[in-house]
Design a protein around this motif. Structure first.
Motif, short mmCIF file in Angstrom:
data_model
loop_
_atom_site.label_atom_id
_atom_site.label_comp_id
_atom_site.label_asym_id
_atom_site.label_seq_id
_atom_site.Cartn_x
_atom_site.Cartn_y
_atom_site.Cartn_z
N UNK A 129 1.03 -12.12 -11.51
CA UNK A 129 0.00 -11.39 -10.78
C UNK A 129 -1.05 -10.82 -11.72
N UNK A 130 -0.62 -10.38 -12.91
CA UNK A 130 -1.58 -9.89 -13.91
C UNK A 130 -2.49 -11.02 -14.36
N UNK A 140 -4.86 -2.72 -11.46
CA UNK A 140 -6.13 -2.02 -11.66
C UNK A 140 -6.86 -2.58 -12.87
N UNK A 141 -8.15 -2.68 -12.73
CA UNK A 141 -9.00 -3.19 -13.80
C UNK A 141 -9.25 -2.10 -14.84
N UNK A 142 -9.36 -2.52 -16.10
CA UNK A 142 -9.63 -1.57 -17.19
C UNK A 142 -10.85 -2.05 -17.98
N UNK A 197 -11.60 -12.76 -16.69
CA UNK A 197 -11.04 -12.42 -17.99
C UNK A 197 -11.02 -10.96 -18.33
N UNK A 198 -11.38 -10.07 -17.41
CA UNK A 198 -11.39 -8.63 -17.69
C UNK A 198 -9.97 -8.13 -17.95
#
Length: 508
Positions: free
Chosen positions: A249-250, A280-282, A259-260
């Protein structure tokens, strides 16, 4: 009485009353700028610069093997440049009690590292004084006082630009302290104003909850869910099937985000058929990262919701990111560190001016004010250094090690306060001895680190690990500054200025 005279009294008392509390808040926030670097320093297992080969599924497997209770949720964060290890937290269903663990990156399988307070201790001290909601309200009130003191201080200073270039350390005590107060206040004014405002603004929903309580009938979580656009699925109270790979999933989330980097991964109701996974996006390159979230079915891996933060929530995140220096890398954090130290110096200088103006009046209560000054202004940094000593000297196998570190901090601060009370009539001697103790504590820590961990200063410098080496270098700089100041205070005190002469200093 004109406006400027009115503001002078407001500035004096609005800044004086919360000054000791504000010093604690600003000092803790200043140290927290490099909380993750401090976390690494306080964990010897991270000193070798090893890159973790563990995955999210490995972390979940450890949780399933070691925690048998039914969970409300668990969450994890993968290795980053500043935190090269996996972190895991969980909440047992129905308890509202949170558990956290950090894993040693050196092994193929997750193994917990010894507990430590780490730099998070100073972060929590900064925003709630380790006192929960009550502490958060106290910090918010102090922030409002700081805003009042800053604005009134700007109004009463007619020579603000001249004061910026004026510093006379060899002048009489009051003049020198007033110059220092003005200089550090002017240098850091925009920074302190912005940080005080954002610190209050980002908790406004907690400080003023009436509208949320009325509009959502007391369901605060529904309010936050709607503001953030998060996804929620009710429990089915049925056993969960075999879960989907979190690593898969990641990887899928990275693909959808071109690619974030991925930040927090959380699983809600993991033992129920309704379980969902939030990824969650970082992005630490911008102020106020949107922190968009993808929600998947924990069993099938189906994408259930793609959260895009609303405009209002993005504005909130922008303020939070600005306050917590979550952008710009080490250079911005270093700037925040320097401006935070300016804020501490501004508070010390202002209180010393207040004391110097009243010394000739024979007020016996001033000795107690000086004792409180010594307890807070010197006691807090010394207790913080004692915390680092406790981190190195407490055995790694010690039960409740993090709690023991906290008691080292509290005990050291209480001893510093008792020392200040006993020496309240010998302020100059007390300060000299405190500076010497600070030098011993600070200069001794890099040596102690070298004896108790593999990541001593020379080894860190040899492999270019500046994040780790910076902690030792900063401690050495602090120790040398303390030695230099102690040497100055070892000299005979200057002759007191006779009150009433022409060189008497006015406040503004």
């Amino acid at each position: 009485m004109n406006l400027r005279q009115s503001m002078a009294g407001l500035h004096t008392w609005g800044g004086l009353l919360p000054s000791w509390l504000l010093y604690v808040i600003i000092f803790a926030g200043t140290v927290a700028c490099f909380d993750k670097e401090l976390n690494r320093w306080m964990r010897p297992a991270l000193h070798e610069g090893v890159v973790s080969t563990q995955g999210a599924d490995d972390v979940r497997d450890w949780l399933q093997r070691n925690v048998s209770e039914e969970l409300h949720a668990f969450w994890m964060h993968g290795p980053t440049a500043r935190e090269p290890y996996w972190r895991l937290g969980w909440e047992v269903d129905g308890t509202e009690t949170f558990h956290n663990v950090a894993f040693d990156p050196r092994g193929a399988r997750p193994e917990p590292m010894p507990e430590t307070l780490g730099g998070d201790f100073f972060f929590k001290l900064h925003y709630n004084l380790h006192a929960g909601d009550v502490g958060m309200y106290i910090v918010g009130l102090a922030g409002m006082f700081m805003l009042v003191a800053l604005v009134s201080g700007l109004i009463i200073h007619r020579r603000i630009f001249k004061d910026f270039f004026t510093l006379r350390p060899k002048a009489n005590g009051q003049r020198a302290w007033l110059d220092a107060h003005n200089l550090f206040g002017v240098v850091g004014f925009p920074f302190h104003l912005i940080l005080a405002y954002t610190g209050v603004a980002i908790f406004v929903a907690s400080y003023m909850p009436a509208a949320v309580q009325v509009s959502y009938s007391g369901n605060v979580m529904q309010y936050f869910g709607e503001v953030m656009g998060s996804y929620h699925r009710e429990e089915l109270h049925q056993p969960a099937a075999a879960p989907r790979s979190l690593d898969a999933l990641i990887a899928e989330s990275r693909r959808l985000w071109d690619g974030a980097e991925v930040g927090w991964v959380s699983v809600h109701h993991p033992d129920d058929a309704s379980a969902v996974v939030d990824v969650r996006r970082r992005d630490g390159s911008r102020i106020g990262t949107p922190q968009d979230t993808l929600t998947y079915d924990a069993t099938t891996g189906e994408l259930l919701n793609r959260q895009n933060a609303s405009t209002g929530y993005r504005a909130y995140l922008w303020l939070a990111g600005l306050h917590m220096a979550q952008f710009g890398g080490s250079l911005v954090r270093l700037l925040y560190l320097l401006m935070g130290l300016c804020g501490c110096a501004m508070l010390v200088g202002g209180l010393q001016v207040w004391l110097a103006k009243r010394e000739g009046r024979g007020d016996r209560s001033l000795v107690w004010v000086r004792a409180l000054n010594a307890s807070v202004f010197a006691g807090l940094p010394l207790a913080s250094l004692a915390l680092l000593w406790g981190n190195r000297l407490l055995p790694a196998t010690f039960s409740e090690r993090a709690i023991a570190e906290g008691w080292v901090f509290v005990g050291a601060w209480l001893l510093m306060a008792l020392w200040a009370v006993l020496e309240r009539r010998n302020g100059r001697r007390l300060l000299r001895h405190q500076l010497l103790l600070g030098a011993v504590f600070a200069l001794g820590l890099p040596l102690l680190n070298g004896l108790t961990a593999d990541g001593h200063l020379l080894a860190s410098l040899a492999r270019g690990d500046w994040a780790l080496a910076s902690v030792d270098l900063f401690l050495i700089a602090v120790g040398l500054i303390c030695l230099a100041c102690a040497r100055r205070f070892s000299a005979a005190p200057a002759r007191a200025v006779v009150p009433g002469r022409a060189n008497r200093v006015r406040e503004a």
